[in-house]
Motif scaffolding. Structure first.
Motif, PDB file in Angstrom:
ATOM      1  N   LEU A   1      58.308  83.386 -11.125  1.00  6.27           N
ATOM      2  CA  LEU A   1      57.154  83.850 -11.895  1.00  6.27           C
ATOM      3  C   LEU A   1      55.859  83.581 -11.135  1.00  6.27           C
ATOM      4  O   LEU A   1      54.998  84.474 -11.034  1.00  6.27           O
ATOM      5  N   ASP A   2      55.707  82.381 -10.591  1.00  2.00           N
ATOM      6  CA  ASP A   2      54.506  82.068  -9.803  1.00  2.00           C
ATOM      7  C   ASP A   2      54.363  83.025  -8.630  1.00  2.00           C
ATOM      8  O   ASP A   2      53.271  83.539  -8.357  1.00  2.00           O
ATOM      9  N   ASP A   3      55.460  83.277  -7.924  1.00  2.00           N
ATOM     10  CA  ASP A   3      55.430  84.191  -6.782  1.00  2.00           C
ATOM     11  C   ASP A   3      55.075  85.609  -7.229  1.00  2.00           C
ATOM     12  O   ASP A   3      54.254  86.287  -6.595  1.00  2.00           O
ATOM     13  N   HIS A   4      55.664  86.071  -8.317  1.00  2.00           N
ATOM     14  CA  HIS A   4      55.401  87.413  -8.841  1.00  2.00           C
ATOM     15  C   HIS A   4      53.919  87.591  -9.172  1.00  2.00           C
ATOM     16  O   HIS A   4      53.295  88.584  -8.784  1.00  2.00           O
ATOM     17  N   LEU A   5      53.354  86.603  -9.872  1.00  5.26           N
ATOM     18  CA  LEU A   5      51.941  86.701 -10.266  1.00  5.26           C
ATOM     19  C   LEU A   5      51.026  86.557  -9.061  1.00  5.26           C
ATOM     20  O   LEU A   5      49.989  87.231  -8.975  1.00  5.26           O
ATOM     21  N   ASP A   6      51.390  85.713  -8.125  1.00  3.43           N
ATOM     22  CA  ASP A   6      50.592  85.557  -6.913  1.00  3.43           C
ATOM     23  C   ASP A   6      50.554  86.866  -6.125  1.00  3.43           C
ATOM     24  O   ASP A   6      49.486  87.304  -5.677  1.00  3.43           O
ATOM     25  N   ARG A   7      51.715  87.500  -5.958  1.00  4.80           N
ATOM     26  CA  ARG A   7      51.767  88.766  -5.219  1.00  4.80           C
ATOM     27  C   ARG A   7      50.968  89.857  -5.929  1.00  4.80           C
ATOM     28  O   ARG A   7      50.256  90.632  -5.285  1.00  4.80           O
TER      29      ARG A   7
END
Length: 169
Positions: free
Chosen positions: A32-38
Motif C-alpha cells: 500500500l505504501d509503495d502504491h501510494l508513493d508511486r
C-alpha cells in the motif's frame, strides 16, 4: 529440550495464525505504501511523506504550523522534516517563516502554489486510496479495520512528557 529455566520459554512466540496475520499485515502495508508513493510521484512528483506534510499544512489555521508541531504530527525527526521542507521550498510549495515569539522557532507555511498542487493532487490520491483499500472491503470490514487501528494506535501512542521520541529530537 527446553526447560523452565530456558530463556526461550520466557517469550510468548507468535502462534502460526498470529504469524500469518503479522506477515499479511506487513506485506499489505508495504504494498500500500509503495502504491501510494508511486501514484503521488507520477501525479505530483512528490513522495507520500511530502504529500502528508502539505495536507497537514493545508488543514492548519492560516496554512501554517510550527516546524516542531509538523514533525510531531508527521512522526518524523526534525532533521528529516527540515530536509523535506527544503525540497518543498525548492518547488515553491512551502516557505519558512521565523516565529516572532521564539527566535529559534520557525513556521512551515503552505504557499498558494502548494495549495494549488494539493487541490489538483487530492482527487487522484483519494481515488488511489479508495481503490487500494476501501473498495476491497465491505462496510463492516472497514468499520472493524478502523476500530482495530484505533486500538493499536492508542496502545502505541506514548505520552510525550519525558519520552524519547524521534520527532522531538
Amino acid at each position: 529440550m527446553n526447560t523452565a529455566s530456558d530463556p526461550a520459554d520466557r517469550h510468548r512466540w507468535l502462534t502460526d495464525e498470529e504469524q500469518r496475520v503479522w506477515r499479511s499485515y506487513l506485506h499489505a502495508t508495504t504494498l500500500l505504501d509503495d502504491h501510494l508513493d508511486r501514484q503521488l510521484q507520477r501525479d505530483a512528483g512528490m513522495p507520500h511523506m511530502y504529500y502528508g506534510l502539505i495536507v497537514s499544512l493545508g488543514e492548519a489555521p492560516r496554512r501554517r504550523l510550527r516546524m516542531t508541531e509538523l514533525a510531531r504530527k508527521s512522526k518524523i525527526t526534525r532533521s528529516r522534516l527540515s530536509h523535506a521542507v527544503a525540497r518543498l521550498e525548492k518547488n515553491g510549495w512551502v516557505r519558512r517563516e521565523d516565529c516572532p515569539s521564539d527566535k529559534r522557532g520557525q513556521f512551515a507555511v503552505l504557499t498558494d502554489e502548494g495549495a494549488e498542487v494539493l487541490r489538483r493532487t487530492a482527487p487522484g490520491h483519494v481515488t488511489a486510496v479508495r481503490q487500494a483499500l476501501f473498495d476491497r472491503l465491505t462496510p463492516e470490514q472497514q468499520k472493524t479495520l478502523g476500530e482495530i487501528m484505533q486500538i493499536v494506535a492508542e496502545g502505541l501512542q506514548p505520552s510525550e512528557a519525558g519520552a524519547d521520541l524521534p520527532w522531538l529530537r
